[in-house]
Design an enzyme around this catalytic site. Structure first.
Site, mmCIF file in Angstrom:
data_model
loop_
_atom_site.group_PDB
_atom_site.id
_atom_site.type_symbol
_atom_site.label_atom_id
_atom_site.label_comp_id
_atom_site.label_asym_id
_atom_site.label_seq_id
_atom_site.Cartn_x
_atom_site.Cartn_y
_atom_site.Cartn_z
ATOM 1 C CB CYS A 107 90.311 78.488 69.557
ATOM 2 S SG CYS A 107 91.589 79.004 68.429
ATOM 3 N NE ARG A 144 94.345 80.052 60.262
ATOM 4 C CZ ARG A 144 93.606 80.629 61.211
ATOM 5 N NH1 ARG A 144 93.812 81.896 61.496
ATOM 6 N NH2 ARG A 144 92.684 79.958 61.876
ATOM 7 C CG HIS A 156 88.785 74.564 66.826
ATOM 8 N ND1 HIS A 156 87.781 75.426 67.234
ATOM 9 C CD2 HIS A 156 89.877 75.343 66.642
ATOM 10 C CE1 HIS A 156 88.248 76.660 67.265
ATOM 11 N NE2 HIS A 156 89.512 76.639 66.920
HETATM 12 N N1 GLN Z 1 91.338 84.759 66.067
HETATM 13 C C1 GLN Z 1 92.073 83.868 66.946
HETATM 14 C C2 GLN Z 1 93.390 83.353 66.331
HETATM 15 O O1 GLN Z 1 93.521 83.330 65.135
HETATM 16 C C3 GLN Z 1 91.214 82.670 67.334
HETATM 17 C C4 GLN Z 1 90.806 81.832 66.121
HETATM 18 C C5 GLN Z 1 89.950 80.634 66.505
HETATM 19 O O2 GLN Z 1 89.098 80.695 67.400
HETATM 20 N N2 GLN Z 1 90.154 79.499 65.775
HETATM 21 O O3 GLN Z 1 94.258 82.926 67.074
#
Ligand code: GLN
Length: 239
Positions: A95, A129, A191
């Site tokens: 990520c 998101r 993740h």
């Molecule tokens: N800030 C980045 C995004 O929102 C990565 C977030 C993360 O590592 N989960 O895409």
């Protein structure tokens, strides 16, 4: 045998359980009697060729990414990481870490963050998101993980995906690719943490690291992965 794992910015880039990947790598070495040291490569830490046998770069929010992108560029750590990957040193990034290994990451607000250009990719912050379980088909078979971020990563012509999305969003929720694979370096949005539930991938990283370090073919002693495989199966069923 001894292995040195480099946790890139482990004090800043460690969200959504990503430190579980370090724990999995460490335990899978210890269970095999391989000495293992984990080094945090923080802002201001010097990094030279040969210091690290296996890199891990976890996820982080935009604020942390801004600090880390600056250090990668100003400290020349980015150049060292690239040249280490070129000689076969394995790397896993997730990520926010993955995003900083491409050409750039453009967050919602503020300046474009330069990446180190290891992967032929670029990332734009998305308007929503992307959250949920993910399953992909890859050269390691099925891999399972959990996504939570807004960034959308696009593969350019030299980039090769880690795998194809069976369930979930993947790189950008559109082209069904997930992650990027270049030599022994992997970027992904998985993740979870990823490695405890995907032991084949964990062992692939360890094998590559030991083979580069000791310049010989390495056969890792098998481990009874009954719990890991149960976790893998249940994650797949939940997806
Ligand atoms: N800030 C980045 C995004 O929102 C990565 C977030 C993360 O590592 N989960 O895409």
């Amino acid at each position: 045998m001894k292995l040195i794992i480099g946790y890139l910015y482990g004090d800043l880039m460690n969200i959504y359980g990503d430190t579980g990947n370090i724990i999995a790598l460490k335990k899978r070495c210890e269970w095999r009697g391989i000495d293992v040291v984990v080094k945090n490569i923080a802002i201001g830490t010097k990094l030279s060729k040969g210091d690290i046998d296996l890199f891990f770069f976890g996820g982080g929010q935009d604020q942390q990414q801004e600090l880390v992108a600056k250090d990668l560029e100003e400290s020349a750590k980015g150049k060292v990481i690239k040249s280490e990957v070129e000689r076969g040193i394995p790397l896993l990034s997730v990520c926010g870490g993955y995003q900083l290994l491409g050409e750039y990451y453009q967050p919602h607000k503020g300046p474009r963050l330069p990446g180190i250009g290891l992967f032929d990719t670029y990332t734009l912050a998305g308007d929503k998101r992307m959250i949920g379980n993910i399953v992909i088909e890859s050269m390691f078979g099925k891999l399972v993980g959990f996504e939570t971020r807004s960034g959308k990563t696009y593969l350019k012509k030299e980039a090769f995906p880690l795998g194809l999305v069976k369930k979930g969003f993947g790189n950008n929720g559109k082209d069904r690719t997930e992650g990027c694979l270049y030599k022994n370096a992997i970027g992904c949005y998985m993740h979870g943490s990823l490695l405890p539930k995907n032991p084949k991938l964990a062992d692939w990283l360890l094998k590559k690291a030991l083979e580069v370090k000791y310049s010989e073919d390495i056969k890792l002693e098998p481990i009874d992965d009954i719990l890991e495989n149960q976790a893998h199966k249940s994650a797949q069923e939940r997806s």
